[in-house]
Design an enzyme around this catalytic site. Structure first.
Site, PDB file in Angstrom:
ATOM      1  N   LYS A 163      -3.878  26.994 -10.346  1.00 23.99           N
ATOM      2  CA  LYS A 163      -2.747  26.157  -9.933  1.00 23.99           C
ATOM      3  C   LYS A 163      -2.938  24.795 -10.586  1.00 23.99           C
ATOM      4  O   LYS A 163      -4.069  24.308 -10.744  1.00 23.99           O
ATOM      5  CB  LYS A 163      -2.672  26.016  -8.411  1.00 23.99           C
ATOM      6  CG  LYS A 163      -3.882  25.351  -7.771  1.00 23.99           C
ATOM      7  CD  LYS A 163      -3.736  25.310  -6.260  1.00 23.99           C
ATOM      8  CE  LYS A 163      -4.961  24.648  -5.618  1.00 23.99           C
ATOM      9  NZ  LYS A 163      -4.885  24.653  -4.135  1.00 23.99           N
ATOM     10  N   ARG A 207       6.835  17.210  -4.634  1.00 23.31           N
ATOM     11  CA  ARG A 207       5.633  17.260  -5.456  1.00 23.31           C
ATOM     12  C   ARG A 207       5.371  18.723  -5.824  1.00 23.31           C
ATOM     13  O   ARG A 207       5.264  19.584  -4.948  1.00 23.31           O
ATOM     14  CB  ARG A 207       4.457  16.673  -4.692  1.00 23.31           C
ATOM     15  CG  ARG A 207       4.677  15.210  -4.362  1.00 23.31           C
ATOM     16  CD  ARG A 207       3.814  14.720  -3.230  1.00 23.31           C
ATOM     17  NE  ARG A 207       2.406  14.698  -3.586  1.00 23.31           N
ATOM     18  CZ  ARG A 207       1.492  14.018  -2.884  1.00 23.31           C
ATOM     19  NH1 ARG A 207       1.860  13.325  -1.833  1.00 23.31           N
ATOM     20  NH2 ARG A 207       0.228  14.030  -3.237  1.00 23.31           N
ATOM     21  N   THR A 208       5.287  18.993  -7.094  1.00 22.11           N
ATOM     22  CA  THR A 208       5.271  20.377  -7.570  1.00 22.11           C
ATOM     23  C   THR A 208       3.885  20.811  -8.043  1.00 22.11           C
ATOM     24  O   THR A 208       3.057  19.985  -8.423  1.00 22.11           O
ATOM     25  CB  THR A 208       6.265  20.552  -8.723  1.00 22.11           C
ATOM     26  OG1 THR A 208       5.880  19.710  -9.812  1.00 22.11           O
ATOM     27  CG2 THR A 208       7.675  20.180  -8.278  1.00 22.11           C
ATOM     28  N   ASP A 210       0.858  -1.175   0.000  1.00 23.55           N
ATOM     29  CA  ASP A 210       0.000   0.000   0.000  1.00 23.55           C
ATOM     30  C   ASP A 210       0.901   1.235   0.000  1.00 23.55           C
ATOM     31  O   ASP A 210       2.101   1.135   0.244  1.00 23.55           O
ATOM     32  CB  ASP A 210      -0.892  -0.036   1.243  1.00 23.55           C
ATOM     33  CG  ASP A 210      -1.806   1.159   1.332  1.00 23.55           C
ATOM     34  OD1 ASP A 210      -2.312   1.598   0.289  1.00 23.55           O
ATOM     35  OD2 ASP A 210      -2.014   1.666   2.441  1.00 23.55           O
ATOM     36  N   LYS A 211       0.328   2.395  -0.301  1.00 22.87           N
ATOM     37  CA  LYS A 211       1.133   3.614  -0.314  1.00 22.87           C
ATOM     38  C   LYS A 211       0.941   4.430   0.963  1.00 22.87           C
ATOM     39  O   LYS A 211       1.843   4.570   1.770  1.00 22.87           O
ATOM     40  CB  LYS A 211       0.796   4.486  -1.529  1.00 22.87           C
ATOM     41  CG  LYS A 211       1.651   5.745  -1.632  1.00 22.87           C
ATOM     42  CD  LYS A 211       1.129   6.706  -2.671  1.00 22.87           C
ATOM     43  CE  LYS A 211      -0.076   7.473  -2.190  1.00 22.87           C
ATOM     44  NZ  LYS A 211       0.225   8.461  -1.123  1.00 22.87           N
ATOM     45  N   LYS A 239      -6.055  18.440 -14.601  1.00 22.67           N
ATOM     46  CA  LYS A 239      -4.788  18.606 -13.883  1.00 22.67           C
ATOM     47  C   LYS A 239      -4.564  20.061 -13.446  1.00 22.67           C
ATOM     48  O   LYS A 239      -3.433  20.512 -13.332  1.00 22.67           O
ATOM     49  CB  LYS A 239      -3.600  18.142 -14.740  1.00 22.67           C
ATOM     50  CG  LYS A 239      -3.651  16.682 -15.113  1.00 22.67           C
ATOM     51  CD  LYS A 239      -2.423  16.286 -15.904  1.00 22.67           C
ATOM     52  CE  LYS A 239      -2.523  14.835 -16.340  1.00 22.67           C
ATOM     53  NZ  LYS A 239      -1.377  14.433 -17.172  1.00 22.67           N
ATOM     54  N   ASN A 270      -8.407  -1.344   4.249  1.00 24.18           N
ATOM     55  CA  ASN A 270      -8.465  -1.586   2.809  1.00 24.18           C
ATOM     56  C   ASN A 270      -7.369  -2.529   2.337  1.00 24.18           C
ATOM     57  O   ASN A 270      -7.375  -2.957   1.187  1.00 24.18           O
ATOM     58  CB  ASN A 270      -8.353  -0.257   2.058  1.00 24.18           C
ATOM     59  CG  ASN A 270      -7.063   0.472   2.371  1.00 24.18           C
ATOM     60  OD1 ASN A 270      -6.693   0.620   3.529  1.00 24.18           O
ATOM     61  ND2 ASN A 270      -6.373   0.932   1.356  1.00 24.18           N
TER      62      ASN A 270
END
Length: 1457
Positions: free
Chosen positions: A738, A772-773, A513-514, A714, A1029
């Site tokens: 953004k 993360r940009t 999992d993340k 996005k 989960n």
């Protein structure tokens, strides 16, 4: 084609005992839930009992395997899946017949009883822990409507009885304060609560007014009817009663408070919040931590009190579809008393396992309970896992059974032939063989059965109990390992399944999992670039950021949706709802938002702001200050975050749908751009310039439109208009945006090339650091242009056909001609050591797949983040989930008109793997059967597509050295796992890639992916996760590992191993897994060897005893063979052998490949050791036999007795077996010396003592044997000779292998012996292969070379659903797409648009009319001596510019900022 026997055998091996005892029923038919209504007549049978299809599952959830009744039969079935246990049971039964008895039949069956009993006790202990956990979950409490006229007519199945209430320590009804409410549901799926979190929120938050678990909606006194029974009177009034979860029924109306878990799947009737919105955290279901918004059913919003809910006039029913596991699908309808239908979807339902957040209370009706809830439907039954070694042992035991049967048949046939030949000749030993049960015709069969008893030790029953004991000790070694002990939470690594330790050494695939597993799910705003200048931030330790408070303001009651009491709504709903809420306008500080680790502070940025406040108009400082002002204003306004005030500290705390959005708004507030709240469409903002310039007035903006974020767009945009102090429009209209850098860059206006290049360089630098940009831009929209666009946008939003496409097209129109402001860089904080751990796991040959519920962009960003962290670790290489030169293949699912998933996979194979052989596979090909009807149209042909953006990645896309990463989303997986053809192609494609990432997957899909690999290629799999989960995935894998993190203990309680941090997985596999597999494999084959040497001696004697199955030596030597003589060395191997020291295994992960390739155990090794045992038994038997029979060993000339030479054979066999076991160990410690010597000492001592025991004490055949044995030179010489000769072949083979064919483990072991301080990290990447044994004494320095990687990211990505290729720089932004909160804001804007005519808004005219609202106050700038100021970016766009039309000395309006 596999043979029929192999098919039968595989079915036998794969048969699961739980299939006989599983109680899970199939999901029932569609249901109708009646509230305040009686059940219709057709719901009853002729006996007026509710029909079975209308009886719903109780809310009791049981994950334990056994009850008192089923424990014995089920556990016995599980244990007797072992062939050896079945064999020994048959042998024991056989010896109950006197003709076959050797010793007491009870004594024969005693070892089997001990083995079965010990294993049963272990299994029972584990299941008792599961019972305790189940009880903790089922006895959690929730408020349920009771009293008044309310009565739930819906039928519920009776609760299951586990018969352990009196046997298992009960959990108290009222949990201790401090027990986390999350921990209750976290205990749902199985066993020990040892690691239950004991700090945090209370299990239940009791309301202010309660009386013995009763809660009322108003402050009226409780009606007492006197005496002890006054509660009966009180119960007549509608109220909320605390009820345990397992007593909850379908149709009950419940009230859930803030921060409580949902006990069932519930339809929302009403909430405490404005417009009946509720916010839930769903990480237990899908792993996502961003808050989801849910809304109440419009037809039930009047049910805001217990009295209203119990009123018979408010009757209704809910027509639901049948229960199904899809988390994102829910179809139902509410039918009120007037027969009006209101549709219900998943946005109106709160699922079991979710947690209510930022909502004081929710009232809802229970629709699904227990086994029908989606969280339970997505979980599997508690499996009975068996290790691979144990499964491999069955065919080896089967081989031994065949050998045993052959030996018995040979003895029976030869004995029958000899007796029938010699009986007519009057053989004296056959005298009297004329009985029914004793004659030459039947004695062959008797001899066959007796041979089974004689040679039964070829199947070692003690092996199983030895393995159980060894694995238990190995579990303790893991528990007491301080290297995988987490001091922060005082948690050791716990082996919850003791029989899988050797599986840890054979793992080929890790499914992870993340959120919460790889990441901490905590964000830090690290850096930003504004106008080409980078601000990297300073270290900040404080928890709050002080902000100035304006001295005077209009004090408009601006409150957050989550913290303000709704005006005039539900005033009597609960006493907890009327608490005073602090005013966010008066807050003096900003507290860190949840999941945000630190405040952002940058001294250089503050200096630039201060310089801009004092700058001369038109100066460089002034221009940069305007860009800074615009940058942070965009972050402070372009979001959907809520403002709450901490009741303890009085500080503002932001509540956002995702941690990264919270981090962005938090960072703006830290700099001084404090978002003070939202009152419907009015946004309040405090900036450093407004605070200092205009008497501390806040800036207010009218929110005109929100262009929502989606995975396709996005980007997110808001359109706002500046308001004056009187609330009238007083400024231009601005578009604030953004989004991803490639999306924003292509929408910029011309003339910004230099800034674009600088910003892209900064973005590449941020991405190379794993951040993360997000790119920010703005646009000033002329009023007339906006009015025309707003009309088109409104028409698109109310369009009945192709609404989404029209809205997207109109939104895209206005999002062009943007001015670039800069970019942000956020760190999604990984758990400590995650990059290094993943790199080492891949170095060990283990493939890591990530299965997450997060969006595709989030998953890719995290994968790059984990890779980037390696660049800062002292490892010397950068291999991870997505490398810097990797190519990303994206497979997306879609609806009608999208490219079929099968076609996307075929396209990927054709383009990137044309020579893999997949295209030639007969099971691969396009036809109508693999193109679902809903996918059969649209898309692009299966040929190479020129998308027009290939220049972004160059022409060598697909040929980069980093390999390929397959990324597939959940909707695509639905098709990829639909049938065997899709599965086959998906698996073949995945096998060509270095890694696979599955995004937006449901818990059930996680389990299906694991099974796809596990069953498809037969690989050993490990699944690791930390939330509910992940339970199905953990249970489906060969080994499940749970992380006891913030998401609770569901994963831990369903796992086989519980760890505190992901980095501990490295040592768990590379050290403990490698050790356990090597130890257990070596122990088992040595166990078979030591038994075959004993059986071999007995077998060779049959040649000289007429094949009568007679024992060559005294039976006691055979009886004690596996208990005293030879048991200690194999146990020593299992406990204390070390293939290599732990620091060597950790320093060289590639050594794990030897374990992963099953080099330590298998049929080949088994046959080699069996052959070795046969050869050694022949050497021992025949040399000693002919030594003694050639000439007499006695000095008196008499012939020897049988037990005289056979005792010599027994002692020699014991010594050879023990020394051979010692020869097969890799490290000789004191324990190994003791274990090897113990059996030898015991057999010598036993022989000496047993020989002097007089037959008068008990019958013995070896009395006086010591008088002949120990005085005979032949005895001593033969033992020495045969033991040396028996061990010589193995010794020569081992010496030859080490000298001429060493592997990396041999080299590493020898180097470590010569140089204990050797640094093995220098020998990574094949360095040991260049070291020969001859040079080991001279060369102790490794030759491994670190591979070079370019410093920045250039990973390319190809989206197979569109053919689009682009450079991936790490963009990510998480939010709920089309969520209720966004829909609510959009509905406000739509209503306002309809109510207000599109006439031009009134605008004030003055000398400073052209001044941009983001520009700095003229009073804050020094007057420039030049004639006029200039614009920053474009002459035609006054954005962030001065006011060239204004006289230098004209004062600005006081409300401007």
């Amino acid at each position: 084609m596999p043979s029929k026997f192999s098919v039968w055998y595989n079915k036998f091996v794969d048969w699961n005992v739980e299939s006989l005892f599983a109680k899970r029923r199939e999901p029932g038919p569609p249901r109708t839930v009646f509230v305040n209504e009686p059940l219709p007549d057709d719901y009853f049978d002729h006996k007026h009992r509710v029909k079975k299809e209308h009886v719903y599952s109780s809310n009791q959830v049981i994950t334990s395997k056994y009850t008192v009744i089923t424990f014995v039969p089920r556990n016995l079935l599980e244990q007797f899946r072992r062939i050896a246990n079945c064999f020994f049971l048959a042998i024991a039964i056989l010896q109950f017949f006197h003709i076959f008895a050797t010793v007491s039949a009870g004594l024969v069956i005693l070892p089997l009883i001990i083995v079965v009993a010990i294993t049963a006790l272990k299994d029972g202990y584990e299941d008792i822990k599961r019972h305790q956990s189940d009880r903790a979950v089922n006895y959690a409490q929730v408020r349920v409507l009771a009293g008044g006229e309310f009565q739930n007519e819906n039928a519920i199945a009776p609760k299951s009885k586990t018969f352990v209430r009196g046997m298992v320590p009960s959990f108290k009804r009222k949990q201790k304060k401090g027990r986390s409410d999350g921990d209750v549901e976290m205990l749902q799926h199985g066993a020990p609560p040892e690691g239950v979190h004991t700090e945090g929120a209370q299990l239940e938050q009791m309301p202010t007014m309660t009386e013995d678990g009763l809660e009322y909606d108003d402050n009226q006194p409780i009606e007492e009817h006197g005496g002890l029974f006054h509660h009966h009177g009180a119960s007549r009034k509608p109220h909320w009663k605390m009820t345990i979860w397992e007593d909850l029924k379908v149709g009950d109306i419940v009230k859930v408070m803030d921060d409580e878990q949902l006990p069932a799947d519930i339809l929302i009737c009403t909430t405490s919040e404005e417009e009946n919105v509720a916010y839930v955290e769903t990480k237990n279901l899908d792993g996502e931590t961003n808050l989801k918004s849910r809304s109440a059913c419009p037809a039930l919003t009047h049910l805001s009190t217990a009295r209203a809910c119990a009123d018979k006039r408010n009757a209704f029913r809910v027509e639901c579809d049948r229960p199904e596991p899809n988390l994102y699908k829910f179809n139902a309808a509410v039918v009120t008393a007037d027969e009006k239908k209101t549709s219900v979807d998943s946005n109106m339902v709160l699922l079991r396992g979710t947690v209510l957040r930022n909502t004081r209370w929710v009232i809802g009706v229970v629709l699904f309970t227990g086994e029908d809830t989606k969280i339970v439907l997505n979980s599997g039954a508690t499996p009975s896992k068996r290790s691979r070694v144990e499964r491999q042992m069955n065919p080896q035991v089967f081989i031994n059974l065949i050998i045993l049967a052959a030996m018995a048949v040979a003895c029976g046939i030869v004995d029958a032939v000899l007796e029938q030949r010699d009986f007519p000749r009057g053989a004296p030993w056959l005298y009297g063989d004329t009985q029914d049960d004793d004659n030459p015709h039947i004695n062959g069969l008797v001899t066959w059965a007796f041979a089974l008893i004689t040679f039964q030790n070829i199947i070692p029953i003690s092996l199983y109990i030895s393995i159980e004991g060894v694995r238990t000790c190995q579990a303790l070694f893991i528990y007491f390992d301080r290297e995988i002990y987490y001091e922060k939470t005082d948690q050791a690594t716990l082996a919850r399944s003791w029989n899988l330790s050797d599986d840890l050494g054979q793992i080929e695939y890790v499914f992870s999992d993340k959120t919460g597993t790889l990441t901490q799910n905590a964000m830090v705003f690290r850096q930003c670039t504004i106008n080409g200048r980078v601000y990297r931030g300073d270290e900040v330790e404080t928890d709050v950021t002080p902000v100035p408070i304006p001295e005077s303001d209009d004090k408009v009651d601006i409150r957050s949706t989550s913290s303000s009491p709704p005006s005039g709504k539900k005033s009597n709903a609960s006493t907890s709802s009327t608490e005073a809420i602090s005013d966010p306008l008066a807050a003096k500080s900003v507290k860190k938002a949840e999941h945000v680790l630190a405040h952002f502070h940058d001294s250089a940025l503050l200096d630039d702001i201060a310089a801009a406040q004092q700058a001369v108009s038109g100066s460089a400082e002034d221009k940069h200050g305007r860009m800074v002002n615009g940058f942070w204003t965009v972050l402070a306004l372009c979001h959907t975050a809520l403002v709450s005030v901490d009741p303890d500290t009085g500080a503002i705390q932001y509540k956002a749908q995702s941690p990264d959005e919270a981090a962005l708004v938090q960072a703006a507030a830290d700099v001084g751009f404090v978002f003070r709240g939202r009152d419907r469409e009015v946004l309040t903002l405090q900036t450093p310039f407004s605070t200092a310039s205009n008497g501390g007035k806040y800036e207010r903006y009218e929110l005109l439109n929100i262009l929502d974020f989606t995975s396709a767009r996005k980007r997110m945009s808001v359109i706002v208009r500046r308001l004056g102090d009187d609330g009238e429009p007083d400024g231009k209209v601005y578009l604030l945006t953004k989004g991803a850098d490639n999306v924003i860059m292509e929408r910029l206006s011309p003339g910004q090339d230099e800034m674009v290049r600088t910003t892209e360089d900064h973005l590449a630098e941020f991405a190379s650091e794993g951040l993360r940009t997000l790119t920010l831009a703005y646009k000033v929209i002329p009023e007339t242009e906006y009015e025309a666009w707003a009309q088109r946008y409104h028409e698109a939003t109310v369009s009945l056909g192709e609404r989404e496409d029209k809205v997207e097209a109109v939104s895209d129109e206005i999002e062009h001609g943007l001015s670039l402001l800069g970019a942000t860089a956020i760190e999604d904080r990984l758990q400590d050591g995650v990059p290094e751990a993943i790199a080492d796991l891949k170095e060990a040959g283990i493939k890591v797949w990530v299965l997450t519920g997060d969006k595709l962009e989030t998953a890719i960003g995290t994968a790059k983040l984990t890779m980037c962290g390696i660049g800062f670790a002292a490892i010397g290489h950068s291999t991870n989930l997505i490398g810097r030169e990797d190519n990303i293949i994206i497979i997306r699912g879609g609806g009608e008109g999208s490219t079929p998933v099968y076609a996307q996979m075929m396209k990927a194979v054709e383009e990137f793997f044309p020579e893999s052989g997949i295209l030639q596979d007969e099971q691969v090909g396009l036809d109508d059967t693999v193109l679902p009807q809903q996918q059969s149209t649209g898309g692009y042909p299966l040929q190479r597509v020129n998308t027009g953006v290939s220049s972004l990645v160059g022409h060598n896309n697909g040929e980069r050295p980093g390999g390929f990463i397959l990324v597939i989303d959940g909707s695509a997986l639905t098709y990829a796992l639909a049938d065997e053809k899709h599965k086959h192609l998906c698996l073949r494609l995945a096998m060509q890639c270095e890694g696979v990432m599955c995004c937006r997957v449901s818990p059930l899909q996680k389990a299906l992916v694991v099974k796809l690999v596990k069953d498809g290629i037969g690989a050993m799999t490990l699944a690791i996760g930390d939330g509910a989960n992940d339970v199905s995935m953990i249970q489906a894998a060969d080994v499940g590992v749970g992380i006891s993190g913030e998401e609770g203990l569901q994963a831990v309680n369903s796992s086989d191993y519980a760890i505190a941090q992901f980095r501990f997985l490295k040592r768990l596999l590379l050290v403990h897994g490698h050790w356990s597999y090597a130890r257990n494999g070596n122990m088992i084959i040595n166990f078979f060897y030591k038994n075959i040497i004993c059986i071999g001696v007995l077998w060779w004697f049959q040649i000289y005893c007429a094949w009568s199955s007679y024992y060559v030596f005294d039976y006691t030597y055979l009886l004690f063979w596996n208990t005293f003589w030879t048991i200690a060395p194999v146990i020593g191997i299992g406990l204390f052998d070390r293939i290599l020291d732990d620091h060597v295994l950790m320093a060289m992960p590639e050594l794990y490949r030897h374990s992963m390739k099953h080099e330590y155990f298998g049929t080949k090794l088994f046959l080699i050791y069996m052959f070795d045992g046969v050869v050694q038994s022949a050497i021992i038997f025949f040399l000693i036999l002919y030594s003694y029979t050639g000439t007499s060993a006695r000095s008196d000339g008499y012939d020897i007795a049988q037990y005289e030479f056979s005792t010599n054979i027994a002692i020699a066999a014991v010594m050879a077996a023990n020394l051979f076991n010692g020869l097969n160990t890799h490290v000789w410690t004191g324990w190994i010396f003791f274990a090897v010597a113990l059996g030898i000492v015991l057999v010598w001592a036993y022989t000496a003592i047993y020989s002097v025991i007089s037959p008068g004490w008990f019958p013995t055949f070896v009395y006086g044997n010591d008088h002949y044995l120990f005085r005979s030179p032949l005895f001593w010489f033969s033992i020495l000779l045969v033991v040396i000769l028996a061990l010589t072949p193995r010794y020569i083979a081992k010496a030859y292998k080490l000298a001429f064919n060493p592997n990396d483990i041999d080299r590493a072991r020898y180097i470590h012996k010569l140089d204990p301080n050797h640094d093995f990290t220098k020998d990574r990447h094949g360095g040991l292969a260049q070291v020969s044994v001859a040079s080991m004494r001279k060369r102790h320095v490794g030759l491994g070379l670190a591979r070079h990687r370019p410093p920045l990211f250039h990973a390319s990505r190809t989206d197979m659903s569109t053919g689009m290729r682009s450079v991936n720089r790490g963009f990510d932004f998480a939010t709920e797409e089309n969520g209720v909160a966004m829909q609510r804001i959009q509905s406000h804007l739509s209503e306002r648009h309809q109510a207000v005519s599109p006439a031009p808004a009134k605008r004030r005219r003055g000398p400073s009319q052209l001044m941009h609202s983001f520009s700095l106050r003229r009073t804050l700038r020094r007057k420039k001596q030049t004639s006029h100021s200039s614009s920053v970016l474009h002459e035609e766009d006054p954005s962030f510019g001065g006011s060239p039309g204004s006289p230098p000395d004209s004062p600005p309006p006081p409300h401007r900022s």
